[in-house]
Design a protein around this motif. Structure first.
Motif, PDB file in Angstrom:
ATOM      1  N   ALA A   1      57.327 -22.188  46.058  1.00  0.00           N
ATOM      2  CA  ALA A   1      57.144 -22.315  47.349  1.00  0.00           C
ATOM      3  C   ALA A   1      58.422 -22.451  48.352  1.00  0.00           C
ATOM      4  N   GLY A   2      59.198 -23.162  47.688  1.00  0.00           N
ATOM      5  CA  GLY A   2      60.541 -23.511  48.383  1.00  0.00           C
ATOM      6  C   GLY A   2      60.511 -25.017  48.681  1.00  0.00           C
ATOM      7  N   LEU A   3      59.570 -25.922  48.558  1.00  0.00           N
ATOM      8  CA  LEU A   3      59.224 -27.282  48.930  1.00  0.00           C
ATOM      9  C   LEU A   3      60.466 -28.144  48.009  1.00  0.00           C
ATOM     10  N   VAL A   4      60.682 -27.782  46.868  1.00  0.00           N
ATOM     11  CA  VAL A   4      61.607 -28.274  45.744  1.00  0.00           C
ATOM     12  C   VAL A   4      62.479 -27.529  45.510  1.00  0.00           C
ATOM     13  N   GLU A   5      63.983 -27.763  45.611  1.00  0.00           N
ATOM     14  CA  GLU A   5      64.972 -26.824  45.245  1.00  0.00           C
ATOM     15  C   GLU A   5      65.254 -27.144  43.678  1.00  0.00           C
ATOM     16  N   PRO A   6      65.367 -26.311  42.602  1.00  0.00           N
ATOM     17  CA  PRO A   6      65.598 -26.447  41.297  1.00  0.00           C
ATOM     18  C   PRO A   6      67.044 -26.846  41.195  1.00  0.00           C
ATOM     19  N   ASP A   7      67.320 -27.602  40.101  1.00  0.00           N
ATOM     20  CA  ASP A   7      68.681 -27.887  39.783  1.00  0.00           C
ATOM     21  C   ASP A   7      69.516 -26.846  39.256  1.00  0.00           C
ATOM     22  N   GLU A   8      68.944 -25.651  38.774  1.00  0.00           N
ATOM     23  CA  GLU A   8      69.447 -24.753  37.997  1.00  0.00           C
ATOM     24  C   GLU A   8      68.626 -23.680  38.003  1.00  0.00           C
ATOM     25  N   GLY A   9      69.036 -22.350  37.852  1.00  0.00           N
ATOM     26  CA  GLY A   9      68.021 -21.246  37.562  1.00  0.00           C
ATOM     27  C   GLY A   9      67.747 -20.407  38.877  1.00  0.00           C
TER      28      GLY A   9
ATOM     29  N   VAL B   1      64.696 -18.519  41.483  1.00  0.00           N
ATOM     30  CA  VAL B   1      63.394 -18.006  41.614  1.00  0.00           C
ATOM     31  C   VAL B   1      63.585 -16.669  42.638  1.00  0.00           C
ATOM     32  N   LEU B   2      63.023 -15.648  42.075  1.00  0.00           N
ATOM     33  CA  LEU B   2      62.814 -14.222  42.720  1.00  0.00           C
ATOM     34  C   LEU B   2      61.251 -13.964  43.109  1.00  0.00           C
ATOM     35  N   ILE B   3      61.274 -13.600  44.289  1.00  0.00           N
ATOM     36  CA  ILE B   3      60.142 -13.065  44.806  1.00  0.00           C
ATOM     37  C   ILE B   3      60.505 -11.317  45.276  1.00  0.00           C
ATOM     38  N   ASP B   4      59.741 -10.418  44.628  1.00  0.00           N
ATOM     39  CA  ASP B   4      59.921  -8.957  44.946  1.00  0.00           C
ATOM     40  C   ASP B   4      61.253  -8.661  44.646  1.00  0.00           C
ATOM     41  N   GLY B   5      61.782  -9.350  43.673  1.00  0.00           N
ATOM     42  CA  GLY B   5      63.394  -9.123  43.235  1.00  0.00           C
ATOM     43  C   GLY B   5      64.224  -9.680  43.905  1.00  0.00           C
ATOM     44  N   LYS B   6      63.949 -10.604  45.151  1.00  0.00           N
ATOM     45  CA  LYS B   6      65.020 -11.152  46.044  1.00  0.00           C
ATOM     46  C   LYS B   6      65.248 -12.555  45.474  1.00  0.00           C
ATOM     47  N   VAL B   7      66.418 -13.055  45.372  1.00  0.00           N
ATOM     48  CA  VAL B   7      66.512 -14.562  45.065  1.00  0.00           C
ATOM     49  C   VAL B   7      66.278 -15.231  46.516  1.00  0.00           C
ATOM     50  N   MET B   8      65.403 -16.447  45.999  1.00  0.00           N
ATOM     51  CA  MET B   8      64.741 -17.221  47.106  1.00  0.00           C
ATOM     52  C   MET B   8      65.399 -18.592  47.181  1.00  0.00           C
ATOM     53  N   ASN B   9      66.462 -19.068  46.280  1.00  0.00           N
ATOM     54  CA  ASN B   9      67.181 -20.045  46.433  1.00  0.00           C
ATOM     55  C   ASN B   9      67.856 -20.330  47.646  1.00  0.00           C
ATOM     56  N   GLY B  10      67.559 -21.395  48.246  1.00  0.00           N
ATOM     57  CA  GLY B  10      68.025 -21.804  49.377  1.00  0.00           C
ATOM     58  C   GLY B  10      67.382 -21.247  50.558  1.00  0.00           C
ATOM     59  N   VAL B  11      66.279 -20.091  50.492  1.00  0.00           N
ATOM     60  CA  VAL B  11      65.572 -19.795  51.529  1.00  0.00           C
ATOM     61  C   VAL B  11      64.457 -20.946  52.028  1.00  0.00           C
ATOM     62  N   TYR B  12      64.236 -20.961  53.309  1.00  0.00           N
ATOM     63  CA  TYR B  12      63.152 -21.839  53.513  1.00  0.00           C
ATOM     64  C   TYR B  12      61.942 -21.566  53.458  1.00  0.00           C
ATOM     65  N   PRO B  13      60.957 -22.460  52.913  1.00  0.00           N
ATOM     66  CA  PRO B  13      59.578 -21.981  52.728  1.00  0.00           C
ATOM     67  C   PRO B  13      58.934 -21.107  53.601  1.00  0.00           C
ATOM     68  N   SER B  14      59.079 -21.361  55.038  1.00  0.00           N
ATOM     69  CA  SER B  14      58.584 -20.552  56.078  1.00  0.00           C
ATOM     70  C   SER B  14      58.963 -19.027  56.244  1.00  0.00           C
ATOM     71  N   ASP B  15      60.305 -18.945  55.423  1.00  0.00           N
ATOM     72  CA  ASP B  15      60.945 -17.567  55.414  1.00  0.00           C
ATOM     73  C   ASP B  15      60.359 -16.926  54.088  1.00  0.00           C
ATOM     74  N   ARG B  16      59.687 -17.493  53.218  1.00  0.00           N
ATOM     75  CA  ARG B  16      59.388 -16.702  51.510  1.00  0.00           C
ATOM     76  C   ARG B  16      58.301 -16.106  51.666  1.00  0.00           C
ATOM     77  N   ASN B  17      57.266 -16.151  52.807  1.00  0.00           N
ATOM     78  CA  ASN B  17      56.151 -15.369  53.030  1.00  0.00           C
ATOM     79  C   ASN B  17      55.319 -15.690  51.865  1.00  0.00           C
ATOM     80  N   VAL B  18      55.143 -16.831  51.382  1.00  0.00           N
ATOM     81  CA  VAL B  18      54.041 -17.177  50.401  1.00  0.00           C
ATOM     82  C   VAL B  18      52.990 -18.294  50.940  1.00  0.00           C
ATOM     83  N   ALA B  19      51.852 -18.104  50.584  1.00  0.00           N
ATOM     84  CA  ALA B  19      50.765 -18.780  51.292  1.00  0.00           C
ATOM     85  C   ALA B  19      50.262 -20.053  50.312  1.00  0.00           C
TER      86      ALA B  19
END
Length: 335
Positions: free
Chosen positions: A40-48, A50-68
Motif C-alpha cells: 500500500a505504501g504505508l511502510v517503505e521496504p528496506d530493500e527490494g 514493489v511493482l504494480i502493473d509493471g511500474k516500480v512503486m518504491n517512493g510513490v505516495y499511497p494516494s498515488d498508487r491507486n490501491v484501495a
C-alpha cells in the motif's frame, strides 16, 4: 532484547495475477499485515521493489498508487452519512458531482445498500458497515484491493454470509484482491492461491487443495485443516506393525509422521494401536475424539455412531494417507 534486529518480512518474492484473490495467511505477528502495508505504501521496504502493473512503486505516495484498503475496523467517519463516506475520496479528487453520484449509487446498488445511503455508521450492523467499506473501495476503480482481516469483527454466522459476498465481489471486479487473514477457513474458502507465512517468511504458496494435500513442512501441515493434522514423532509409534516398512528411510528414527484426523479409523487392522480417550466433542453426525498414546496427543474424526463413550480405543491409520517429515520439519517426498 535491546538492540536486537526485528525483521517483519524477509526475502519475500511473489507475484499476484490479474483478477486473482490472493490470501496472505498466518498467525498473529507473522508479517502478513506488514507486507500488505508495504504494498500500500504505508511502510517503505528496506530493500527490494514493489511493482504494480509493471511500474516500480518504491517512493510513490499511497494516494498515488491507486490501491484501495479495507480495514478490520472499517474506518468509517461517524459524522458522515453512508453516501458521503463512499463519495469522500472522489470529492477530494474533485471528480464532477454527477459522476460521483452515478458511481456511488451504482456501487450501492451492486452491494445492496442503496437504502442505507442516508444513514450514519452508528446505525449500521456489522455486515452493513462491511459493505459500506467495500463500496468505498470499489468506487475508486483501484488497480489492487488490499483487505486486512476485514471479517474478524463479525460473528460466526455473519462471517459465513460475508465470505459469500466477497466471492461475489471477486467475480465482479477485474483488479486482484490481496487478502490478509489468520483464519485458515477464510483462506481455504476464498483464495485462488494462498501464501502461508510464519516469522516473516513465506513457507509455501499454492492453491488451497495443493497446500492441504502437499504441505511443504510441518508448519503448513498443522496450520491448514480443521482440526489440524496430527504430527507425532515416528519413534512414539514404534511397535505399530507395518509402519517401519512405509518409512521413506526404512527407519523410524529422526522422523515425524503426520495424518489427518479423518484418516484415523476406529477398529483393529494393519497399522493399528491403542489410545486412551481424554474427551470427545459431539458435532451431530460426527465426533472429534481427543486421545493420547503415551505422551502423544492426537485427534480422531469419526462418525458419531462408531463411538459409544469408550475410555480406550483401538484405532488404525490409512497407509496411503501418511505424511513424513525430517528432523527439520520438511516434508519427505515419496514415490
Amino acid at each position: 532484547m535491546k538492540g536486537q534486529e526485528i525483521v517483519a518480512a524477509r526475502n519475500i518474492n511473489l507475484e499476484v495475477k490479474d483478477g486473482e484473490l490472493f490470501v496472505l495467511l498466518g498467525p498473529s505477528g507473522c508479517g502478513k499485515t506488514t507486507l500488505l502495508r508495504i504494498i500500500a505504501g504505508l511502510v517503505e521496504p528496506d530493500e527490494g521493489e514493489v511493482l504494480i502493473d509493471g511500474k516500480v512503486m518504491n517512493g510513490v505516495y499511497p494516494s498515488d498508487r491507486n490501491v484501495a484498503m479495507v480495514f478490520q475496523n472499517y474506518a468509517l467517519y461517524p459524522h458522515m452519512s453512508v453516501y458521503d463516506n463512499i463519495a469522500l475520496n472522489m470529492k477530494v479528487r474533485r471528480i464532477p458531482r454527477e459522476e460521483v453520484d452515478r458511481r456511488v449509487r451504482e456501487v450501492a446498488d451492486t452491494l445492496r445498500i442503496t437504502e442505507l445511503l442516508n444513514h450514519r455508521p452508528k446505525e449500521l450492523s456489522g455486515g452493513q458497515a462491511q459493505r459500506v467499506a467495500l463500496a468505498r473501495a470499489m468506487v475508486r476503480n483501484p488497480r489492487v484491493y488490499l483487505m486486512d482481516e476485514p471479517l474478524s469483527n463479525l460473528d460466526a454466522k455473519l462471517r459465513v454470509e460475508m465470505r459469500a459476498e466477497l466471492k461475489r465481489l471477486h467475480r465482479m471486479v477485474d483488479a486482484p484482491i490481496i487478502y490478509v487473514t489468520h483464519d485458515q477457513v477464510e483462506a481455504m474458502t476464498l483464495g485462488d492461491r494462498i501464501a502461508v507465512m510464519d516469522k516473516g517468511v513465506i513457507q509455501q504458496i499454492g492453491s488451497p487443495i495443493e497446500l492441504y494435500e502437499n504441505p511443504r513442512n510441518t508448519f503448513v501441515a498443522s496450520f491448514l485443516g480443521t482440526p489440524p493434522m496430527n504430527i507425532v514423532s515416528a519413534e512414539e509409534l514404534v511397535g505399530v506393525d507395518g509402519l517401519k516398512g512405509l518409512s521413506p528411510s526404512g527407519s523410524l528414527s529422526g522422523l515425524s509422521v503426520g495424518f489427518r484426523p479423518g484418516d484415523v479409523a476406529i477398529g483393529d487392522g494393519p497399522l493399528s494401536f491403542d489410545v486412551e480417550v481424554e474427551y470427545a466433542e459431539l458435532l451431530g453426525d460426527e465426533v472429534l475424539i481427543h486421545a493420547k498414546r503415551g505422551s502423544t496427543r492426537l485427534v480422531i474424526r469419526a462418525a458419531s455412531h462408531t463411538y459409544a463413550g469408550q475410555t480406550s480405543l483401538r484405532v488404525r491409520l490409512d497407509p496411503a494417507k501418511l505424511y513424513w517429515f525430517n528432523t527439520e520439519g520438511e516434508a519427505i517426498r515419496q514415490g
